[in-house]
Design an enzyme around this catalytic site. Structure first.
Site, short mmCIF file in Angstrom:
data_model
loop_
_atom_site.label_atom_id
_atom_site.label_comp_id
_atom_site.label_asym_id
_atom_site.label_seq_id
_atom_site.Cartn_x
_atom_site.Cartn_y
_atom_site.Cartn_z
N HIS A 1 0.87 -1.18 0.00
CA HIS A 1 0.00 0.00 0.00
C HIS A 1 0.91 1.23 0.00
O HIS A 1 2.15 1.09 -0.04
CB HIS A 1 -0.94 -0.03 1.21
CG HIS A 1 -0.25 -0.30 2.51
ND1 HIS A 1 0.64 0.60 3.08
CD2 HIS A 1 -0.27 -1.37 3.33
CE1 HIS A 1 1.10 0.09 4.21
NE2 HIS A 1 0.57 -1.10 4.39
N HIS B 1 4.07 1.29 2.17
CA HIS B 1 5.26 0.61 1.63
C HIS B 1 5.89 1.45 0.51
O HIS B 1 7.11 1.58 0.43
CB HIS B 1 4.88 -0.73 1.00
CG HIS B 1 4.31 -1.72 1.97
ND1 HIS B 1 3.01 -2.13 1.92
CD2 HIS B 1 4.88 -2.39 3.00
CE1 HIS B 1 2.79 -3.03 2.87
NE2 HIS B 1 3.90 -3.20 3.55
N GLN C 1 7.28 3.78 10.52
CA GLN C 1 7.03 4.14 11.92
C GLN C 1 5.72 3.54 12.43
O GLN C 1 5.48 3.49 13.64
CB GLN C 1 7.01 5.66 12.05
CG GLN C 1 6.93 6.09 13.49
CD GLN C 1 7.37 7.51 13.70
OE1 GLN C 1 7.98 8.12 12.82
NE2 GLN C 1 7.07 8.05 14.85
N SER D 1 -2.39 -0.22 6.36
CA SER D 1 -1.90 -1.53 6.81
C SER D 1 -2.41 -2.57 5.83
O SER D 1 -3.55 -2.47 5.35
CB SER D 1 -2.45 -1.82 8.21
OG SER D 1 -2.37 -3.20 8.48
#
Ligand code: PAF
Length: 287
Positions: free
Chosen positions: A40, A43, A154, A191
Site C-alpha cells: 500500500h 510501503h 514508523q 496496513s
C-alpha cells in the site's frame, strides 16, 4: 504515456548476490525496503525514500512464517503478487527479491535471533515469538542484500526500535531509516491487514486514530497524567461495538517502558481487534 519499467525479480539468493555485486562495483548506494507484500502507500513511501537516497532500490517481498503465532493470520495473509509488481514498477524499484520458504528456512535451519529490552513489552508481550521471527528474517535479508540503507515504517514503531537494537548490537553495517506513518484521509493508518475489514468494520477501525487524537488533544490542553490520558483513550475505544483492546500504552519512545507523567516526548501506542482483525497504531506526543 511512458510505461514503467518492471523491476528484475529474483528468488535465488545466489542470483541476488551476483546481481548486487555488479551494482556495488558500479559504486551505487544500495537501499532495501523489506516488506511482506500486499503493498500500500505506506510501503511505497519507503520505496520512494529509498529511491531518493540510493542509486539502486531493492524491495523484498516475503511473508515470513516465523513471525506469525500459531493462531495468527499466516494462511490468510493477503498475497497480491501481480498488483505488488505493478506498484513497484510504478515507483521505479530496481529489483524485487522474493525468496521461497526453502531458501530462507531450509529443513535443517536452526539459528534464531532474540532481541531483549525493547522487544519485550507491548507487541513482545502480546505476540510471543513475533520479534524473534522478525529479527531473524531481517538479519537474514540484511546479510543477503547487504544494503547501505534499509527502510522501515514508523507504523511498526517497536519493530523499528528492535531492528535498530539488533543492528547496533550485532554490528551490522547498515543505516536504518524510519519513515513516517501514511494515513488514509480519515486518519486510518495504512496496513495490509485493513483489507480484512468489512466496510462497516473499516469505519469502526477509525477508533484507533480517534483514541490517539484524544491523547493528543489532552496533552495539548496541558494534561500530564498518564493514567488520566489512558483512561480517556480506553473510553473512546470501548464506545465502539466489538472493539477489543489488546493494549493501550503511554511509554518512553526509547525504552518503551510505561511513563506515569508526560514530562517529555511520549509514545502513545495501541493494539485493538476490530471484527477479529488486530490493528496497531501509534502517535508520538510532544508535551
Ligand atoms: O514490517 C514488515 O512487513 C515485516 O515485519 C518485515 C520487516 C518485512 C519482516 O518480515
Amino acid at each position: 504515456m511512458m510505461s514503467a519499467e518492471s523491476p528484475q525479480v529474483v528468488s535465488d539468493p545466489a542470483v541476488l548476490r551476483a546481481a548486487l555485486t555488479v551494482i556495488r562495483r558500479q559504486g551505487k548506494r544500495i537501499g532495501l525496503a523489506p516488506t511482506m507484500g500486499a503493498l500500500h502507500e505506506g510501503h511505497l513511501s519507503l520505496v520512494r525514500a529509498c529511491k531518493a537516497e540510493c542509486g539502486y532500490t531493492v524491495v523484498s517481498l516475503y511473508v515470513n512464517p516465523s513471525q506469525f503465532g500459531p493462531s495468527e493470520d499466516l494462511a490468510k495473509y493477503p498475497r497480491t503478487w501481480e498488483a505488488d509488481l505493478a506498484a513497484l514498477a510504478g515507483v521505479g524499484a530496481d529489483l524485487v527479491f522474493a525468496p521461497r520458504d526453502a531458501e530462507i528456512y531450509p529443513s535443517d535451519y536452526a539459528t534464531w535471533i532474540e532481541v531483549g529490552g525493547v522487544a519485550e513489552p507491548l507487541e513482545g508481550q502480546h505476540r510471543p515469538g513475533h520479534f524473534r521471527g522478525v529479527a531473524t528474517v531481517v538479519l537474514k535479508l540484511l546479510n543477503l542484500v547487504q544494503p547501505d540503507v534499509a527502510y522501515f515504517g514508523q507504523k511498526d514503531f517497536q519493530q523499528a526500535l528492535v531492528i535498530q537494537r539488533l543492528v547496533a548490537d550485532l554490528n551490522v553495517p547498515v543505516e536504518i531509516r524510519v519513515c513516517p506513518i501514511i494515513r488514509e484521509p480519515d486518519g486510518l493508518a495504512m496496513s495490509s491487514r485493513n483489507r480484512y475489514l468489512s466496510p462497516a468494520a473499516r469505519q469502526r477501525a477509525l477508533v484507533l486514530w480517534r483514541s490517539l487524537e484524544r491523547a493528543r488533544e489532552l496533552t495539548a490542553r496541558g494534561e500530564r497524567s498518564a493514567a488520566a490520558i489512558l483512561a480517556q483513550m480506553r473510553a473512546v475505544i470501548l464506545q465502539t461495538e466489538d472493539a477489543q483492546i489488546d493494549y493501550v500504552a503511554l511509554v518512553d519512545p526509547q525504552t518503551l517502558l510505561p511513563v506515569e507523567a508526560l514530562t517529555g516526548p511520549t509514545l502513545a501506542a495501541l493494539a485493538v481487534k476490530i471484527e477479529n482483525t488486530r490493528l496497531i497504531d501509534n502517535y508520538l506526543l510532544e508535551p
